[in-house]
Design a protein around this motif. Structure first.
Motif, PDB file in Angstrom:
ATOM      1  N   GLU A  10       0.809  -1.221   0.000  1.00 40.68           N
ATOM      2  CA  GLU A  10       0.000   0.000   0.000  1.00 40.68           C
ATOM      3  C   GLU A  10       0.846   1.278   0.000  1.00 40.68           C
ATOM      4  N   VAL A  11       2.185   1.144   0.151  1.00 35.70           N
ATOM      5  CA  VAL A  11       3.016   2.350   0.159  1.00 35.70           C
ATOM      6  C   VAL A  11       3.085   2.945  -1.245  1.00 35.70           C
ATOM      7  N   ALA A  12       3.459   4.231  -1.289  1.00 34.35           N
ATOM      8  CA  ALA A  12       3.555   4.921  -2.580  1.00 34.35           C
ATOM      9  C   ALA A  12       4.580   4.242  -3.476  1.00 34.35           C
ATOM     10  N   GLU A  13       4.343   4.345  -4.770  1.00 29.46           N
ATOM     11  CA  GLU A  13       5.280   3.783  -5.746  1.00 29.46           C
ATOM     12  C   GLU A  13       6.647   4.458  -5.592  1.00 29.46           C
ATOM     13  N   GLY A  14       7.716   3.686  -5.840  1.00 34.52           N
ATOM     14  CA  GLY A  14       9.063   4.262  -5.777  1.00 34.52           C
ATOM     15  C   GLY A  14       9.297   5.223  -6.931  1.00 34.52           C
ATOM     16  N   ALA A  94      10.154  -3.441  -8.719  1.00 33.69           N
ATOM     17  CA  ALA A  94      10.795  -2.648  -7.652  1.00 33.69           C
ATOM     18  C   ALA A  94       9.951  -1.405  -7.343  1.00 33.69           C
ATOM     19  N   LEU A  95       9.534  -0.696  -8.372  1.00 31.65           N
ATOM     20  CA  LEU A  95       8.738   0.528  -8.162  1.00 31.65           C
ATOM     21  C   LEU A  95       7.431   0.211  -7.444  1.00 31.65           C
ATOM     22  N   GLU A  96       6.820  -0.893  -7.839  1.00 30.36           N
ATOM     23  CA  GLU A  96       5.548  -1.285  -7.204  1.00 30.36           C
ATOM     24  C   GLU A  96       5.720  -1.543  -5.711  1.00 30.36           C
ATOM     25  N   ARG A  97       6.911  -2.005  -5.330  1.00 29.35           N
ATOM     26  CA  ARG A  97       7.163  -2.272  -3.903  1.00 29.35           C
ATOM     27  C   ARG A  97       7.619  -1.030  -3.158  1.00 29.35           C
ATOM     28  N   GLY A  98       7.620   0.104  -3.846  1.00 27.20           N
ATOM     29  CA  GLY A  98       7.992   1.347  -3.170  1.00 27.20           C
ATOM     30  C   GLY A  98       9.482   1.644  -3.205  1.00 27.20           C
ATOM     31  N   LEU A  99      10.233   0.822  -3.956  1.00 23.86           N
ATOM     32  CA  LEU A  99      11.684   1.047  -4.022  1.00 23.86           C
ATOM     33  C   LEU A  99      12.031   2.059  -5.116  1.00 23.86           C
ATOM     34  N   TRP A 100      13.038   2.857  -4.854  1.00 24.87           N
ATOM     35  CA  TRP A 100      13.552   3.757  -5.894  1.00 24.87           C
ATOM     36  C   TRP A 100      14.437   2.945  -6.840  1.00 24.87           C
ATOM     37  N   ILE A 208      22.394  15.223  -5.242  1.00 29.16           N
ATOM     38  CA  ILE A 208      21.689  14.823  -4.015  1.00 29.16           C
ATOM     39  C   ILE A 208      20.566  15.815  -3.702  1.00 29.16           C
ATOM     40  N   ALA A 209      20.802  17.103  -3.971  1.00 32.98           N
ATOM     41  CA  ALA A 209      19.739  18.099  -3.735  1.00 32.98           C
ATOM     42  C   ALA A 209      18.525  17.786  -4.614  1.00 32.98           C
ATOM     43  N   ILE A 210      18.768  17.368  -5.831  1.00 33.89           N
ATOM     44  CA  ILE A 210      17.661  17.013  -6.734  1.00 33.89           C
ATOM     45  C   ILE A 210      16.904  15.818  -6.165  1.00 33.89           C
ATOM     46  N   ILE A 211      17.641  14.826  -5.702  1.00 34.99           N
ATOM     47  CA  ILE A 211      17.013  13.615  -5.166  1.00 34.99           C
ATOM     48  C   ILE A 211      16.269  13.920  -3.864  1.00 34.99           C
ATOM     49  N   GLU A 212      16.886  14.722  -3.008  1.00 35.49           N
ATOM     50  CA  GLU A 212      16.203  15.090  -1.752  1.00 35.49           C
ATOM     51  C   GLU A 212      14.906  15.843  -2.042  1.00 35.49           C
ATOM     52  N   GLY A 213      14.940  16.651  -3.097  1.00 38.32           N
ATOM     53  CA  GLY A 213      13.745  17.404  -3.479  1.00 38.32           C
ATOM     54  C   GLY A 213      12.614  16.516  -3.965  1.00 38.32           C
ATOM     55  N   MET A 214      12.940  15.278  -4.305  1.00 40.06           N
ATOM     56  CA  MET A 214      11.907  14.344  -4.796  1.00 40.06           C
ATOM     57  C   MET A 214      11.324  13.496  -3.671  1.00 40.06           C
ATOM     58  N   VAL A 215      11.992  13.485  -2.517  1.00 37.54           N
ATOM     59  CA  VAL A 215      11.518  12.661  -1.407  1.00 37.54           C
ATOM     60  C   VAL A 215      10.261  13.296  -0.842  1.00 37.54           C
ATOM     61  N   GLU A 216       9.220  12.487  -0.713  1.00 36.71           N
ATOM     62  CA  GLU A 216       7.936  13.061  -0.253  1.00 36.71           C
ATOM     63  C   GLU A 216       7.833  13.040   1.262  1.00 36.71           C
TER      64      GLU A 216
END
Ligand SMILES: Nc1ncnc2c1ncn2[C@@H]1O[C@H](COP(=O)(O)OP(=O)(O)OP(=O)(O)O)[C@@H](O)[C@H]1O
Ligand SMILES: [Mg+2]
Length: 216
Positions: A10-14, A94-100, A208-216
């Protein structure tokens, strides 16, 4: 490659992040930094490369990069076959399990090499890629931009690669530079251009700033 256990369904897609750029632009260097970042957070993530997530893809890679008699359509179909397998086996589960999923090169490579620089129509590539990725588009693409001279010099320094694209000389890198610029314009909504001519650490900070900006 096996997909590590992710969280509950049920977690968000990666998120799916791709790195693009000329040979020698620093993709693999930055991807390894991103890997360290995920490890430091204790967050499992999947790291792949295109072509060649599987031994299957490695063989396609060797086949294509090692010979000059392949037309662009044949190359595109071979890379798309690898992509289809990789998406079915690794990326989508992987994405379906919430993994990046972090990919060293991604679907844009076909558009650049076999489309913009090759002879395959871009809308045909788009249609095939949409089928092989089952419609999944990168959430973000980090395009490492370096001048043709820097890319060429770094690739030369690395020595023999058996990569026919790397061996085509500075002229080809100049065409490749323009092709990546065109790619960035065509997909401006998801492509972030990062200046790859700076020191590795400086680039990593931006990445890393780009990736951090994508973390919800
Ligand atoms: N910012 C940087 N400054 C100087 N040298 C770098 C930088 N980033 C990477 N390099 C060096 O340049 C070479 C190419 O880097 P890397 O392998 O990361 O590029 P790449 O984009 O993955 O290339 P390829 O597409 O051929 O796999 C390596 O020797 C690497 O150590
Ligand atoms: Mg690399």
């Amino acid at each position: 490659m096996t997909v590590p256990r992710g969280r509950a369904s049920e977690v968000a897609e990666g998120k799916y992040v791709t790195f693009e750029g000329m040979g020698g632009s620093g993709k693999s260097t930055q991807v390894s930094r991103v890997k360290e970042w995920f490890e430091a957070r204790g967050q499992p993530a999947v790291f792949i490369k295109e072509p060649g997530t599987h031994d299957f893809g490695e063989r396609i890679r060797e086949l294509v990069l090692g010979r000059e008699d392949l037309d662009s359509l044949t190359e595109a179909l071979l890379f798309e076959a690898d992509r289809s397998y990789s998406f079915a086996q690794v990326v989508l589960p992987a994405l379906e399990r919430g993994l990046w999923v972090i990919s060293d090169r991604g679907p844009d490579g076909t558009e650049v090499f076999q489309g913009i620089l090759g002879s395959v129509q871009l809308d045909l590539i788009e249609a095939i890629t949409s089928a092989t990725t089952r419609g999944k588009v990168p959430d973000r693409t980090i395009l490492l931009q370096v001048s043709p001279t820097i890319a060429f010099e770094r690739s030369q320094r690395r020595g023999v690669t058996n990569d026919k694209f790397d061996e085509r000389g500075l002229k080809f890198f100049e065409r490749l530079y323009d092709a990546y610029k065109e790619l960035a314009t065509r997909h401006a909504e998801r492509i972030v251009v990062v200046d790859g001519s700076r020191a590795v650490d400086q680039i990593t900070r931006d990445v890393i700033a780009i990736i951090e900006g994508m973390v919800e």
